[in-house]
Design an enzyme around this catalytic site. Structure first.
Site, PDB file in Angstrom:
ATOM      1  CG  ASP A   1       1.724  -8.155  -1.644  1.00 24.38           C
ATOM      2  OD1 ASP A   1       1.991  -8.360  -2.957  1.00 24.38           O
ATOM      3  OD2 ASP A   1       0.744  -7.419  -1.514  1.00 24.38           O
TER       4      ASP A   1
ATOM      5  CB  CYS B   1       0.271 -14.113  -4.251  1.00 25.57           C
ATOM      6  SG  CYS B   1       1.376 -15.573  -3.703  1.00 25.57           S
ATOM      7  CG  ASP B   2      -1.138 -10.761  -1.076  1.00 24.99           C
ATOM      8  OD1 ASP B   2      -0.829 -11.917  -1.087  1.00 24.99           O
ATOM      9  OD2 ASP B   2      -1.131  -9.889  -0.006  1.00 24.99           O
ATOM     10  CE  LYS B   3      -1.989  -6.173  -3.289  1.00 26.31           C
ATOM     11  NZ  LYS B   3      -1.254  -6.957  -2.433  1.00 26.31           N
TER      12      LYS B   3
ATOM     13  CD  GLU C   1      -0.196  -5.932   2.385  1.00 23.72           C
ATOM     14  OE1 GLU C   1      -1.353  -6.218   1.777  1.00 23.72           O
ATOM     15  OE2 GLU C   1       0.716  -6.722   2.610  1.00 23.72           O
TER      16      GLU C   1
ATOM     17  CB  SER D   1      -0.352  -7.767   5.779  1.00 23.61           C
ATOM     18  OG  SER D   1      -0.619  -9.270   5.691  1.00 23.61           O
TER      19      SER D   1
END
Length: 548
Positions: free
Chosen positions: A82, A124-126, A440, A463
Site C-alpha cells: 500500500d 500486510c494490509d489486504k 486509502e 491508513s
C-alpha cells in the site's frame, strides 16, 4: 487420520501422487498415510518490504512441518504494498486484491484437493485479511505467519517531520529517502500501528496465530522460531481436526473487536472483520463495534495514538500482555491454534508488561471511544473516525465544505494553495463502487496536517497511520446518490464526536432539490478487474465484499 489425497478415487490418487512426486515431493511421504500434506500459501515477493522476508520464513515453516511428521508443499499468491500504491490510481487495486488473494488460495487448496492443512504467510494490509478469509472459506486446519515489524531508529514524529520538511521544499528527494530508511530500517512490516500490524495483532487475538506471533520483530531468531513452531502446530491441528471454524467463533470475533479498541488500531479493520465474519457465517456490524468500542478504553500509545512504534509494544510484552490486561472483558475459553484455550495460553505467554506502554484500563489516560461510528444526515448508515488520533480541540468542530470528486482533484487544489484553514475537505466518489476500489487517502491526511483546523470527510478510507480529524468510510457512498453526493462548496459541516454525530447544515428540502439534478461521477476504472469489482462489490459497512 484419513488424508485428503487418500480419499481420491484410486486411479486419480495414483496420478495426483505422480504429479506431486514429479514436482519433488517425496514418494515415501506420499505413500505414508500418517504424513499429512500441508500447503504453504506464501505471498512472498520483492516489491513489498513486509513480504521480502517470507521466503526464508517459509523454509522455517517447512522445517516445523517435517519435524512434526508432515510434508510441506508451497505455492504463491500476490501481495501489494500500500505504501507504494499510495497517492495515485494504483491504490484502487489494493482493496480488490484482498478478494483476489482469498480466491486464489481457495482455487489452489480446494482445486487441488490434496491438502490436509495450511500455513498462510502474509504480512500486510489486504494480504492478512485475504488469507484469513481463505482460511475461513476453505476451513482446513490452518495458522498464519507474518514477518513482524521492522526496527525503527528514529521516532515516528521524526519521520513525520522529515516528510513535512520535504513538502515544504526544505530537503531533497534523496534526503527524504535516506531519512526514511532510519524509520523503515529494512524488510519488515511498517513500524507504526497501521492496518498491517493491526491485522497481525487481531489475528493473534482471534487465535489464528501463535502467541507473540504478531510482533516478534522482523529478521530475528525469535521470528524464525515462531514460523517453525507454526509449521509443527498445524500438523498437530490436522491430527486433532481443529479447524478455523472451531477457532474463529462469534466469541473470538468479539474478542478481536475488543483488542482492536484497546490498542487503538486501524479503521480498516472495520471492513476486514465484517468481511471475515461473513465468510464464517457470523456477525460483525458497525453497530456491534460501536457498542464495544464505546466502553473499551484505549490502553496503548503506539503511533498514531502516541509517538512510539510497534517494536516498543513488543518490548513491553506484546499482544499477550495486552490480552492479559483486558482478559476480564474477553471470552478466554475460545480455542486457538496452539490447541489450547486463550486462557491457557495467557498463563504461559505473558513474559512482561511495561505499564508505560500498556496502561491499565482504569488509568486516567485510558479513555474509551478510541474508534467511533458517526451518524447524521451526512452519513445515514454511518461513518468511521479514529478518535484516539484526533486532537482534543477538534472533537466538536465545524467548517466550510470544499468539495472534490476525486483524490486527484484534492491534491491539485493543495498544490495550488487553494485550501484554506478551517476547511472541511470533502473527497467523494472514492468508495468501493465509485472509486472503484475504495482508495486509502493517507497521503491526503498527511498534507492536510499543514492546514490548521481542517478536516477530511470522505467515502474513501484511511491508513491506520492517519491522524487528525479524518472521517471516512462514509455510507452510503456518493456513487449511490447519498447525501455526500449532494454537498456543495460553502456548505457547513458539523462534527460532534461526544455525541457520535456528523451533520450537513442544509435543509431536507434543499437536498431534495439538489437530488433532482444529480448524476453520478463515473471514473475511468482502468481495467477489467476494477470493472468487475465495481459491478459486484457491496457497501463498506458490510466489509466491501463481493456480493453473491
Amino acid at each position: 487420520m484419513l488424508r485428503a489425497i487418500d480419499k481420491l478415487e484410486p486411479f486419480q490418487r495414483a496420478i495426483s501422487k505422480a504429479h506431486l512426486a514429479a514436482a519433488g515431493v517425496s514418494v515415501d511421504s506420499l505413500e505414508n498415510p500418517d504424513k499429512p500434506l500441508i500447503a504453504i500459501a506464501n505471498s512472498w515477493n520483492e516489491v513489498c518490504p513486509g513480504h521480502e522476508p517470507l521466503r526464508q520464513l517459509a523454509q522455517e515453516v517447512k522445517k516445523g512441518v517435517l519435524e512434526a511428521g508432515g510434508e510441506p508443499i508451497e505455492f504463491n499468491t500476490i501481495g501489494m504494498c500500500d505504501g507504494i500504491a499510495q497517492g495515485h490510481a494504483g491504490m484502487r487495486y489494493c482493496l480488490p486484491s484482498r478478494e483476489v488473494i482469498a480466491d486464489s488460495c481457495e482455487a489452489m487448496i480446494v482445486g487441488e484437493g490434496c491438502f490436509d492443512g495450511v500455513v498462510y504467510l502474509g504480512s500486510c494490509d489486504k494480504i492478512i485479511p485475504g488469507m484469513l478469509m481463505a482460511a475461513a472459506r476453505v476451513n482446513l486446519p490452518s495458522a498464519l505467519v507474518t514477518c513482524g515489524p521492522c526496527y525503527d531508529e528514529i521516532r515516528p514524529s521524526e519521520s513525520k517531520a522529515l516528510r513535512a520538511r520535504f513538502l515544504a521544499g526544505e530537503i531533497t528527494e534523496r534526503d527524504v529517502i535516506e531519512g526514511t530508511l532510519r524509520y523503515y530500517t529494512g524488510p519488515g512490516v511498517c513500524p507504526f500501528l497501521g492496518t498491517a500490524n493491526t491485522m497481525a495483532c487481531l489475528t493473534e487475538g482471534l487465535g489464528m496465530m501463535l502467541p507473540n506471533g504478531a510482533l516478534w520483530p522482523s529478521s530475528t531468531s525469535q521470528r524464525r522460531f515462531s514460523a517453525r513452531r507454526t509449521g509443527a502446530a498445524v500438523v498437530e491441528l490436522v491430527r486433532r481436526d481443529i479447524r478455523p471454524s472451531d477457532i474463529m467463533t462469534q466469541a473470538a470475533i468479539d474478542n478481536a473487536v475488543r483488542l482492536l479498541a484497546s490498542i487503538g488500531g486501524s479503521l480498516n479493520a472495520l471492513i476486514h472483520l465484517p468481511a471475515l465474519a461473513q465468510e464464517l457465517g457470523l456477525s460483525c456490524t458497525w453497530a456491534q463495534v460501536a457498542e464495544i468500542t464505546s466502553r473499551t478504553p484505549v490502553i496503548c500509545n503506539i503511533v498514531p495514538n502516541g509517538d512510539i512504534s510497534c517494536v516498543n509494544l513488543y518490548k513491553a510484552g506484546g499482544i499477550p500482555a495486552v490480552l492479559k490486561t483486558i482478559e476480564g472483558d474477553l471470552d478466554a475459553s475460545v480455542m486457538t491454534v496452539t490447541g489450547h484455550t486463550l486462557a491457557e495460553n495467557l498463563e504461559t505467554s505473558v513474559l512482561r508488561c511495561d505499564r508505560s506502554v500498556i496502561r491499565e484500563q482504569d488509568d486516567p489516560s485510558s479513555v474509551a471511544n478510541g474508534i467511533q461510528v458517526l451518524y447524521g444526515n451526512l452519513a445515514p448508515e454511518g461513518a468511521l473516525v479514529k478518535t484516539s488520533a484526533v486532537p482534543a480541540d477538534q472533537h466538536v468542530w465545524s467548517g466550510t465544505a470544499q468539495v472534490f470528486d476525486s483524490e486527484d482533484e484534492a491534491f491539485a487544489a493543495y498544490d495550488a494553495h487553494a485550501i484554506k484553514p478551517g476547511t472541511a475537505v470533502v473527497i467523494r466518489y472514492e468508495g468501493p463502487k465509485g472509486g472503484p476500489g475504495m482508495k486509502e487517502l493517507h497521503r491526503v491526511t498527511e498534507i492536510m496536517k499543514g492546514i490548521p483546523n481542517s478536516a477530511v470527510i470522505t467515502d474513501g478510507r484511511f491508513s491506520g497511520a492517519s491522524g487528525g480529524l479524518s472521517v471516512g468510510y462514509l455510507c452510503p457512498e456518493a456513487y449511490e446518490g447519498s447525501p455526500i453526493a449532494l454537498v456543495e462548496d460553502g456548505d457547513v459541516i458539523r462534527v460532534d464526536l461526544p455525541n457520535n454525530r456528523i451533520e450537513l447544515d442544509v435543509s431536507d428540502e434543499e437536498l431534495a432539490r439538489r437530488r433532482e439534478t444529480w448524476a453520478p461521477v463515473i471514473h475511468d476504472n482502468g481495467g477489467r478487474l476494477l470493472a468487475r469489482y465495481a459491478a459486484q462489490v457491496g457497501s463498506a459497512k458490510t466489509g466491501a465484499v463481493l456480493e453473491r
